[in-house]
Design a protein around this motif. Structure first.
Motif, mmCIF file in Angstrom:
data_model
loop_
_atom_site.group_PDB
_atom_site.id
_atom_site.type_symbol
_atom_site.label_atom_id
_atom_site.label_comp_id
_atom_site.label_asym_id
_atom_site.label_seq_id
_atom_site.Cartn_x
_atom_site.Cartn_y
_atom_site.Cartn_z
ATOM 1 N N VAL A 1 -8.423 3.741 -3.146
ATOM 2 C CA VAL A 1 -8.472 2.366 -2.650
ATOM 3 C C VAL A 1 -8.441 1.351 -3.800
ATOM 4 O O VAL A 1 -8.245 0.170 -3.573
ATOM 5 C CB VAL A 1 -9.722 2.117 -1.768
ATOM 6 C CG1 VAL A 1 -9.639 2.940 -0.501
ATOM 7 C CG2 VAL A 1 -10.995 2.418 -2.517
ATOM 8 N N ASP A 2 -8.651 1.836 -5.033
ATOM 9 C CA ASP A 2 -8.594 0.942 -6.202
ATOM 10 C C ASP A 2 -7.192 0.953 -6.811
ATOM 11 O O ASP A 2 -7.009 1.244 -7.999
ATOM 12 C CB ASP A 2 -9.628 1.376 -7.251
ATOM 13 C CG ASP A 2 -11.040 1.236 -6.736
ATOM 14 O OD1 ASP A 2 -11.317 0.253 -6.038
ATOM 15 O OD2 ASP A 2 -11.865 2.130 -7.012
ATOM 16 N N HIS B 1 -11.974 4.402 4.233
ATOM 17 C CA HIS B 1 -11.684 4.862 2.871
ATOM 18 C C HIS B 1 -11.615 6.386 2.784
ATOM 19 O O HIS B 1 -11.467 6.932 1.689
ATOM 20 C CB HIS B 1 -12.746 4.335 1.903
ATOM 21 C CG HIS B 1 -12.681 2.850 1.701
ATOM 22 N ND1 HIS B 1 -13.708 2.104 1.186
ATOM 23 C CD2 HIS B 1 -11.689 1.960 1.963
ATOM 24 C CE1 HIS B 1 -13.357 0.829 1.122
ATOM 25 N NE2 HIS B 1 -12.135 0.720 1.601
ATOM 26 N N GLU C 1 -7.143 4.309 5.020
ATOM 27 C CA GLU C 1 -6.705 2.901 5.112
ATOM 28 C C GLU C 1 -5.678 2.673 6.214
ATOM 29 O O GLU C 1 -4.972 1.667 6.172
ATOM 30 C CB GLU C 1 -6.128 2.427 3.765
ATOM 31 C CG GLU C 1 -7.109 2.493 2.615
ATOM 32 C CD GLU C 1 -6.460 2.095 1.300
ATOM 33 O OE1 GLU C 1 -6.486 0.903 0.976
ATOM 34 O OE2 GLU C 1 -5.931 2.981 0.605
ATOM 35 N N ARG D 1 -12.939 -5.174 4.493
ATOM 36 C CA ARG D 1 -13.008 -4.339 3.293
ATOM 37 C C ARG D 1 -12.884 -5.196 2.016
ATOM 38 O O ARG D 1 -13.626 -5.008 1.056
ATOM 39 C CB ARG D 1 -11.885 -3.302 3.342
ATOM 40 C CG ARG D 1 -11.908 -2.246 2.225
ATOM 41 C CD ARG D 1 -11.100 -2.619 1.017
ATOM 42 N NE ARG D 1 -9.742 -2.952 1.312
ATOM 43 C CZ ARG D 1 -8.770 -2.054 1.461
ATOM 44 N NH1 ARG D 1 -9.031 -0.782 1.358
ATOM 45 N NH2 ARG D 1 -7.528 -2.465 1.711
ATOM 46 N N ASP D 2 -11.955 -6.146 2.050
ATOM 47 C CA ASP D 2 -11.706 -6.973 0.860
ATOM 48 C C ASP D 2 -12.703 -8.130 0.732
ATOM 49 O O ASP D 2 -12.627 -8.893 -0.226
ATOM 50 C CB ASP D 2 -10.280 -7.538 0.897
ATOM 51 C CG ASP D 2 -9.232 -6.432 0.845
ATOM 52 O OD1 ASP D 2 -9.554 -5.352 0.313
ATOM 53 O OD2 ASP D 2 -8.115 -6.644 1.356
ATOM 54 N N SER E 1 -2.714 -8.942 -1.829
ATOM 55 C CA SER E 1 -3.133 -8.610 -0.467
ATOM 56 C C SER E 1 -4.551 -8.063 -0.400
ATOM 57 O O SER E 1 -5.163 -8.033 0.665
ATOM 58 C CB SER E 1 -2.158 -7.602 0.169
ATOM 59 O OG SER E 1 -2.196 -6.389 -0.522
ATOM 60 N N HIS E 2 -5.124 -7.609 -1.524
ATOM 61 C CA HIS E 2 -6.479 -7.051 -1.491
ATOM 62 C C HIS E 2 -7.518 -7.963 -2.122
ATOM 63 O O HIS E 2 -8.654 -7.580 -2.280
ATOM 64 C CB HIS E 2 -6.517 -5.688 -2.190
ATOM 65 C CG HIS E 2 -5.840 -4.615 -1.408
ATOM 66 N ND1 HIS E 2 -6.515 -3.755 -0.568
ATOM 67 C CD2 HIS E 2 -4.542 -4.283 -1.310
ATOM 68 C CE1 HIS E 2 -5.648 -2.938 -0.001
ATOM 69 N NE2 HIS E 2 -4.438 -3.229 -0.431
ATOM 70 N N ASP F 1 0.844 -1.204 0.000
ATOM 71 C CA ASP F 1 0.000 0.000 0.000
ATOM 72 C C ASP F 1 0.876 1.251 0.000
ATOM 73 O O ASP F 1 0.620 2.215 -0.725
ATOM 74 C CB ASP F 1 -0.899 0.033 1.247
ATOM 75 C CG ASP F 1 -1.990 -1.018 1.222
ATOM 76 O OD1 ASP F 1 -2.391 -1.431 0.121
ATOM 77 O OD2 ASP F 1 -2.436 -1.431 2.319
ATOM 78 N N VAL G 1 -0.207 -5.806 -4.336
ATOM 79 C CA VAL G 1 -1.508 -5.212 -3.995
ATOM 80 C C VAL G 1 -2.638 -6.148 -4.412
ATOM 81 O O VAL G 1 -3.607 -6.342 -3.669
ATOM 82 C CB VAL G 1 -1.651 -3.819 -4.662
ATOM 83 C CG1 VAL G 1 -3.099 -3.362 -4.662
ATOM 84 C CG2 VAL G 1 -0.794 -2.802 -3.932
ATOM 85 N N LYS G 2 -2.505 -6.723 -5.598
ATOM 86 C CA LYS G 2 -3.532 -7.676 -6.042
ATOM 87 C C LYS G 2 -3.636 -8.853 -5.061
ATOM 88 O O LYS G 2 -4.731 -9.294 -4.716
ATOM 89 C CB LYS G 2 -3.176 -8.229 -7.433
ATOM 90 C CG LYS G 2 -3.494 -7.305 -8.576
ATOM 91 C CD LYS G 2 -4.958 -7.265 -8.923
ATOM 92 C CE LYS G 2 -5.345 -8.421 -9.829
ATOM 93 N NZ LYS G 2 -6.757 -8.293 -10.249
ATOM 94 N N ARG H 1 -8.965 -4.665 7.009
ATOM 95 C CA ARG H 1 -8.594 -5.012 5.629
ATOM 96 C C ARG H 1 -9.382 -6.244 5.159
ATOM 97 O O ARG H 1 -9.890 -6.291 4.037
ATOM 98 C CB ARG H 1 -7.091 -5.270 5.532
ATOM 99 C CG ARG H 1 -6.263 -4.008 5.759
ATOM 100 C CD ARG H 1 -4.773 -4.272 5.736
ATOM 101 N NE ARG H 1 -4.395 -5.075 4.613
ATOM 102 C CZ ARG H 1 -3.689 -6.211 4.689
ATOM 103 N NH1 ARG H 1 -3.290 -6.660 5.857
ATOM 104 N NH2 ARG H 1 -3.386 -6.881 3.616
#
Lengths: 195, 391
Positions: free
Chosen positions: A84-85, B46, B10, B378-379, A142-143, A30, A139-140, B375
């Motif tokens: 956030v994206d 956010h 975040e 959120r995810d 972990s999210h 992040d 990031v991909k 997290r």
């Protein structure tokens, strides 16, 4: 500038104060994405405001318009990268890196007097591309929703008597309060007439 | 004490902070035994809601034991009382409280001048939320100062687990109000957009209120499975057309009542271009909310029907089809939940085994794991629907 600065919002005197900070919910990826987003803003503004200087430095004199367009592109990819994206922003940064490398490769031609500058820039863009790729992958990962297993909650009705036996149970002792009524019927609306 | 603290977008941390103190005669201090992360906490996570300060303590779903009471609250509370704390702070005396509109209390927003500027008129103080609603430290902590404690508490009996009682603080009365303000009548078809914790409570409330058919709309299989467990018909908006399915299920007439349990952050989906445009506008601050659900509800609702909005919206929303709304004669009802208006009744329903709100808990962890769970929630990772935290 945060709205809190302009409105002079302050915490009340008696509220708890931080004594010692704990670990953050922000991950390393992040933070890397955030740094790359701010880098995009810096580079984008420079490309928009000083395309001539960049073109002369790299021996790309005829491409001021293209460099300005790349500046706009950098700003456009900074916005999602800082949001956030992040994967969307980082993907657009990687696509931009490819365009940058293609453009810089044309400056590596033997006749370019600024070829050495272009080579340094090319190497820097390769380095940034690697950072973008690492940030995107992390990031991909972990999210995503992939962590853990997908569960089924079809045994969780929350209605101890079962859905069918619970239907309308509250109607025995609850009526919609008058201030929450939205529906009426003709019978409610038409005044009763004398017999 | 330990508390989950907002440091920026975040960035939530489990910090050590100073203990809260009694500041007013109507205050009480609560030792928190259980608290939870709410979907609206994600709007703060956010950074979509303005006027947060780094250092603000999060959380507005909490319960615990009274450990200290101000002089003016002693008639109603004593040390050792077991209480659930509503997310709204209410004085119990102003005109709005007297009308039962507790989330609109006129006295408890200690930064009422900000509320007046932002909303036109101030609304109630809220725990763990923006400074526009008072900036009161929240309950994702070991201790909580409760202002106006004599009227801001729900006494609960011993012998019932925290898991069953905690959600009296917010999501159960919020879901209940969503159903009540839709004026659900026996025989109604009710469509609920969003199968998060509030949507799940709304579905159960609609059943208790006698809805004939409940249609639950989401895209996450685990949430749809939980909705189906209560007897709802489900629509996965990623694989089905919501409008076509709603028309199929209602003989082409549309649902009588449509409930928005999503709010500001509608899912962004390539198949729904308006959500892409909303997200782009939201990123560059041309719009605060992504009102796709609202647009879809207005289009789908039966003429003369009711639109109930309980999902949180934060500011300005674009392209709301007022022409459709007006010509179809729709009724709109919306509010933050007036928690204490419903909690006596709902507590009785829990005791009477009509509803067991603990079904929604999917993760139970120590408070110190809170940042990680923000997290995860959120995810939507690990099939997470509701996180309960134990200080």
């Amino acid at each position: 500038m945060p709205i809190t600065n302009t409105t002079q919002i302050a915490r009340s005197k008696g509220d708890p104060r931080i004594v010692r900070k704990g670990p953050s919910s922000l991950t390393g990826s992040d933070r890397l994405a955030r740094a790359l987003g701010w880098f995009s803003i810096g580079l984008g503004l420079t490309e928009l405001m000083a395309p001539g200087f960049i073109a002369r430095t790299l021996g790309l004199e005829s491409k001021e318009g293209l460099i300005r367009a790349y500046g706009a592109r950098e700003l456009a990819s900074a916005v999602p990268t800082l949001s956030v994206d992040k994967p969307v922003g980082l993907a657009s940064r990687i696509a931009g890196d490819v365009l940058d490398l293609a453009t810089l490769s044309s400056a590596l031609r033997p006749g370019n007097a600024k070829r050495d500058n272009a080579a340094i820039a090319f190497a820097l863009v390769i380095g940034v591309t690697l950072l973008d790729l690492v940030a995107f992958a992390e990031v991909k990962a972990s999210h995503g929703r992939e962590r853990g297993t997908q569960r089924d909650y079809s045994d969780r009705s929350g209605l101890p008597r079962g859905p069918q036996a619970s239907r309308g149970l509250a109607r025995r002792d609850f009526d919609t309060p008058p201030d929450y009524r939205a529906e009426g019927s003709v019978a409610d609306a038409v005044p009763a007439t004398a017999p | 004490m330990r508390a989950l603290v907002w440091h920026g977008k975040e960035d939530i941390r489990c910090d050590s902070v100073t203990d809260p103190q009694i500041e007013d005669d109507r205050d009480a201090i609560i030792k928190i035994t259980s608290c939870a992360i709410c979907g609206s906490d994600l709007h703060l996570f956010h950074n979509l809601i303005p006027a947060m300060l780094p250092g603000d303590i999060m959380g507005h779903e909490s319960m615990g034991e009274v450990v200290e009471v101000g002089a003016a609250a002693k008639a109603k509370l004593k040390k050792g009382d077991r209480v659930v704390i509503p997310f709204t702070i209410q004085c119990g005396e102003c005109e709005q409280c007297q009308r039962g509109n507790f989330s609109l209390c006129q006295r408890t927003n200690r930064k009422g001048n900000l509320g007046d500027k932002a909303f036109g008129h101030r609304t109630a103080g809220l725990f763990g939320y923006t400074h526009l609603t008072g900036g009161y430290p929240g309950g994702q902590a070991e201790y909580l100062r409760v202002p106006f404690a004599d009227t801001t508490h729900i006494k609960v009996p011993d012998g019932i687990d925290d898991e069953k009682l905690l959600f009296l603080s917010d999501i159960l009365p919020t879901g209940w109000q969503a159903a009540v303000q839709a004026d659900i009548q026996p025989g109604d078809t009710v469509a609920v957009w969003g199968c998060g914790p509030v949507g799940q409570m709304t579905i159960r409330s609609a059943i208790l209120l006698g809805a004939e058919q409940i249609i639950a709309i989401d895209h996450l299989p685990e949430r749809l499975s939980m909705a189906a467990a209560a007897g709802a018909v489900t629509i996965n908006f990623e694989t089905e057309s919501v409008i076509e399915r709603l028309n199929e299920l209602t003989g082409g007439e549309g649902p009588h009542k449509c409930i928005d349990a999503v709010g500001s952050e509608s899912h962004v989906n390539m198949g729904q271009p308006d959500t892409l445009l909303d997200r782009a506008k939201q990123m560059v601050m041309l719009e605060n909310d992504r009102p796709h659900v609202l647009r879809e509800m207005i289009y789908a609702c039966r003429p003369g029907g009711v639109i109930s909005i309980i999902g949180v919206y934060t500011g300005l929303a674009d392209k709301i089809p007022m022409g459709q709304s007006m010509n179809k004669g729709l009724t709109f009802r919306m509010a933050q939940a007036h928690v204490p208006r419903w909690t006596d009744d709902l507590l009785r329903r829990i005791e009477d085994d009509q509803i067991d709100p603990s079904f929604v808990i999917t993760h139970k962890v120590d408070l110190s794991d809170g940042p990680e769970m923000y997290r995860t929630f959120r995810d939507k990772a690990d099939s997470c629907i509701k996180v309960m935290l134990k200080p």
